[in-house]
Enzyme design. Structure first.
Site, mmCIF file in Angstrom:
data_model
loop_
_atom_site.group_PDB
_atom_site.id
_atom_site.type_symbol
_atom_site.label_atom_id
_atom_site.label_comp_id
_atom_site.label_asym_id
_atom_site.label_seq_id
_atom_site.Cartn_x
_atom_site.Cartn_y
_atom_site.Cartn_z
ATOM 1 N N HIS A 1 -0.801 -4.351 2.137
ATOM 2 C CA HIS A 1 -1.250 -5.615 2.691
ATOM 3 C C HIS A 1 -2.368 -5.399 3.700
ATOM 4 C CE1 HIS A 1 -1.432 -9.819 3.494
ATOM 5 N NE2 HIS A 1 -0.480 -10.034 2.622
ATOM 6 N N GLU B 1 8.554 -1.660 0.427
ATOM 7 C CA GLU B 1 7.106 -1.650 0.640
ATOM 8 C C GLU B 1 6.888 -2.067 2.087
ATOM 9 O OE1 GLU B 1 4.502 -3.760 -2.127
ATOM 10 O OE2 GLU B 1 3.033 -4.006 -0.521
ATOM 11 N N ARG C 1 3.238 -16.536 -8.452
ATOM 12 C CA ARG C 1 3.731 -17.476 -7.433
ATOM 13 C C ARG C 1 4.358 -18.693 -8.092
ATOM 14 N NH1 ARG C 1 2.299 -17.826 -2.130
ATOM 15 N NH2 ARG C 1 1.409 -15.918 -1.289
ATOM 16 N N HIS D 1 1.147 -11.006 -8.454
ATOM 17 C CA HIS D 1 2.136 -11.859 -7.792
ATOM 18 C C HIS D 1 2.195 -13.174 -8.562
ATOM 19 C CE1 HIS D 1 3.521 -13.750 -3.695
ATOM 20 N NE2 HIS D 1 4.334 -14.045 -4.687
ATOM 21 N N THR E 1 0.858 -13.533 1.341
ATOM 22 C CA THR E 1 2.176 -13.230 1.895
ATOM 23 C C THR E 1 2.029 -12.915 3.381
ATOM 24 O OG1 THR E 1 2.549 -12.175 -0.232
ATOM 25 C CG2 THR E 1 4.265 -11.909 1.422
ATOM 26 N N GLU F 1 5.151 -8.790 -8.340
ATOM 27 C CA GLU F 1 5.518 -9.258 -7.003
ATOM 28 C C GLU F 1 6.023 -10.692 -7.142
ATOM 29 O OE1 GLU F 1 2.191 -8.214 -4.385
ATOM 30 O OE2 GLU F 1 2.884 -9.935 -3.215
ATOM 31 N N HIS G 1 -6.697 -11.610 -7.136
ATOM 32 C CA HIS G 1 -7.936 -12.288 -6.746
ATOM 33 C C HIS G 1 -8.852 -12.571 -7.918
ATOM 34 C CE1 HIS G 1 -7.071 -12.285 -2.547
ATOM 35 N NE2 HIS G 1 -6.729 -11.018 -2.621
ATOM 36 N N ASN H 1 -3.873 -4.616 -6.922
ATOM 37 C CA ASN H 1 -3.439 -6.001 -7.089
ATOM 38 C C ASN H 1 -4.628 -6.820 -7.627
ATOM 39 O OD1 ASN H 1 -3.107 -8.799 -6.426
ATOM 40 N ND2 ASN H 1 -1.372 -8.235 -5.142
ATOM 41 N N ARG I 1 -0.807 -20.459 -8.410
ATOM 42 C CA ARG I 1 -2.176 -20.694 -7.933
ATOM 43 C C ARG I 1 -3.179 -19.660 -8.454
ATOM 44 N NH1 ARG I 1 -1.596 -18.956 -1.666
ATOM 45 N NH2 ARG I 1 0.073 -20.467 -1.727
HETATM 46 N N1 PXP Z 1 1.619 -6.024 -0.998
HETATM 47 C C1 PXP Z 1 2.134 -7.271 -0.972
HETATM 48 C C2 PXP Z 1 3.605 -7.407 -0.922
HETATM 49 C C3 PXP Z 1 1.296 -8.408 -1.016
HETATM 50 O O1 PXP Z 1 1.821 -9.643 -0.991
HETATM 51 C C4 PXP Z 1 -0.103 -8.218 -1.112
HETATM 52 C C5 PXP Z 1 -1.001 -9.417 -1.229
HETATM 53 O O2 PXP Z 1 -0.861 -10.023 -2.451
HETATM 54 C C6 PXP Z 1 -0.588 -6.910 -1.135
HETATM 55 C C7 PXP Z 1 0.279 -5.822 -1.044
HETATM 56 C C8 PXP Z 1 -2.054 -6.617 -1.236
HETATM 57 O O3 PXP Z 1 -2.674 -7.071 -0.094
HETATM 58 P P1 PXP Z 1 -4.267 -7.115 -0.018
HETATM 59 O O4 PXP Z 1 -4.732 -8.078 -1.069
HETATM 60 O O5 PXP Z 1 -4.537 -7.570 1.364
HETATM 61 O O6 PXP Z 1 -4.734 -5.716 -0.287
#
Ligand code: PXP
Length: 390
Positions: free
Chosen positions: A342, A302, A196, A194, A252, A221, A161, A158, A200
Site C-alpha cells: 500500500h 499483508e 470491490r 481487488h 483501502t 483482494e 488502476h 496490482n 468501480r
Molecule cells: N495492498 C492492498 C491490500 C491494497 O488495498 C492496495 C491498493 O489496492 C495495495 C496493496 C496496493 O497499493 P498501491 O496501489 O498504493 O500500490
C-alpha cells in the site's frame, strides 16, 4: 580475505562464488567471521593421494580438514582456521545417492570440515559424535533459513488502476487482463486485483479471465462479504487477501480489525481452506492483529505500509518503518508468511525489500503512474507516425 576457494578439479559442476558466500555465512554463524578458511576442491585421484599421505588410508574420502591452530602457523596467526579439502567426485556420488544437489552435499561436507577445524571430533566418542551431528544439523538449518530470508522477495503488481481508466470511459480499453500479461512478461511474480462490491474498477469478467491467463499467481483482494466470497470460491484464485472495504473510500484505508472479528474471519478462512485457497489478512503493523491472525489460522498477513509511505518527515518515516520491521519479524517468527503493501513507490520500496522477513510486495499505483509517464513518449510517437508527412 576470510575465505579462499581453490578448485583443482577439471570440471567443477559447482559455483565457487556461491560456495564462498555460504562459507562466509557459516563462519559468521559459528562466531568466527574474522577467521580465515581455505577450501580446496579436487578430484578423487588427488584426494586418494592426500588420504594415504596423511591418514595412511587407501582410496579417496569425501572431506579432509587440516586445522592450523594445532601448528606453528596457528600460534603465530590465531585467526587462521585451516583447510577444508573436498573431493567433488565423491561429493557428486553421494549427492546422487541422497537425491540432493552437488551444492547441497558439498555444503554439508564443508560444515563437517569446518566443525573439525573448530575442535569437534566425532571419532573421539559416541557423545562427541552426537554433539557434532547436532551442531551440523543446526548450522545447515540456520544457513538455509538465512538464505531463504535473503532471497525470497517477490513483486505482485496490482492492476486495478488499468481497470479504473477503462471504466472511466465505459469502453473495453485498456484491458487489465492484457496489462497483467505485460507485468508477468516484465518479471512480476504475481498479479493482484481487488473485486470491490461496487465494481468501480475490476469486473467479474476480469477475474474470470485472469484466472485463466495468469501464469504466476493470482491474488484476489476482497472484502469478507457473502457475494464476493461466493465468487472467490467459484473462481479459485491462488490466494485471497481480505481487506476492510468502505464504499466511500478512494482506496483501502486501514488494516482489518482481525482481533475484533475473529469468529467471522475464522469462518471465512475455514471455507477457503476447504477449497484449498490460502488467506492473507491485510493488517496494520500491530502485534495484537498479528497474534489474532495467527490464532484464526491465516496463512499470510499483508502488513499495511501506507503510513510509512505517507510520512512527511524523515523521523516519522523511520518510526513507521521500525513498526513494520518489528511487526514483520513477529509475524515471521510466529510462522505466518508475510507480505506488505500500500502506497509503496520508487523511493520507499527498496528499504522494505531488504528486511528479509517479507515474502512479497503488492504494488499498484506507483507502477501504473510511472507506466503512463515512461510510456507516453512512445505512445505519442506512434500516433505522430500515423499522420501524413509534409
Ligand atoms: N495492498 C492492498 C491490500 C491494497 O488495498 C492496495 C491498493 O489496492 C495495495 C496493496 C496496493 O497499493 P498501491 O496501489 O498504493 O500500490
Amino acid at each position: 580475505m576470510p575465505v579462499l576457494t581453490t578448485c583443482q578439479h577439471e570440471k567443477p559442476a559447482i559455483s565457487l562464488s556461491q560456495l564462498k558466500k555460504r562459507a562466509e555465512r557459516l563462519l559468521r554463524l559459528c562466531g568466527c567471521a574474522e577467521s580465515e578458511l581455505s577450501i580446496l576442491l579436487l578430484s578423487d585421484a588427488e584426494m586418494a593421494g592426500l588420504n594415504e599421505q596423511y591418514r595412511g588410508k587407501k582410496g579417496p574420502t569425501n572431506v579432509l580438514a587440516f586445522a592450523l591452530h594445532d601448528g606453528e602457523a596457528g600460534r603465530l596467526v590465531p585467526e587462521l582456521l585451516g583447510d577444508v579439502i573436498i573431493s567433488l567426485d565423491t561429493s557428486a556420488r553421494e549427492a546422487e545417492a541422497d537425491g540432493v544437489t552437488l551444492h547441497h552435499r558439498v555444503t554439508i561436507l564443508l560444515i563437517h570440515g569446518l566443525l573439525h577445524l573448530l575442535g569437534h571430533d566425532h571419532e573421539r566418542s559416541a557423545k562427541e559424535a552426537r554433539i557434532m551431528a547436532g551442531r551440523e544439523k543446526e548450522l545447515l538449518e540456520k544457513l538455509l533459513e538465512e538464505e531463504r530470508r535473503g532471497t525470497m522477495i517477490h513483486l505482485a503488481v496490482n492492476v486495478d488502476h488499468v481497470a479504473t481508466l477503462r471504466q472511466a470511459r465505459g469502453i473495453s480499453e485498456p484491458d487489465p487482463v492484457l496489462a497483467a500479461g505485460i507485468c508477468e512478461l516484465a518479471g512480476a511474480q504475481g498479479i493482484v486485483v481487488h473485486l470491490r462490491e461496487d465494481r468501480r474498477h475490476i469486473q467479474d469478467r476480469d477475474v474470470r479471465l485472469l484466472r485463466q491467463t495468469v501464469k504466476t499467481k493470482l491474488n484476489l483482494e476482497m472484502g469478507a462479504t457473502e457475494e464476493i466470497i461466493g465468487i472467490a470460491l467459484a473462481v479459485k484464485p491462488d490466494m485471497i487477501t481480505l481487506v476492510p472495504e468502505k464504499r466511500q473510500e478512494l482506496t483501502t484505508e486501514g488494516g482489518l480489525n482481525v482481533a475484533g472479528q475473529k469468529k467471522k474471519l475464522a469462518a471465512v478462512i475455514k471455507r477457503m481452506d476447504k477449497a484449498g485457497i490460502p488467506v492473507s489478512l491485510f493488517i496494520d503493523p500491530d502485534s495484537r492483529q498479528i497474534k489474532a491472525s495467527k490464532d484464526i489460522g491465516a496463512t499470510f498477513v499483508e502488513i499495511h505500509t501506507g503510513r510509512y509511505c505517507d510520512a512527511v518527515t524523515e523521523k516519522a518515516r523511520d518510526q513507521e518503518f521500525a513498526l513494520i520491521a518489528t511487526a514483520a519479524e513477529e509475524a515471521y517468527e510466529l510462522g505466518l508468511r508475510v507480505n506488505a503493501g500500500h502506497g509503496l513507490n520508487y523511493l520507499t520500496t527498496q528499504r522494505l525489500a531488504h528486511l528479509g522477513t517479507i515474502e512479497e510486495l503488492s504494488i499498484g499505483h506507483a507502477i501504473m503512474a510511472r507506466a503512463i509517464l515512461v510510456g507516453l513518449d512512445q505512445a505519442v510517437r506512434e500516433m505522430v507516425a500515423l499522420l501524413p508527412k509534409a
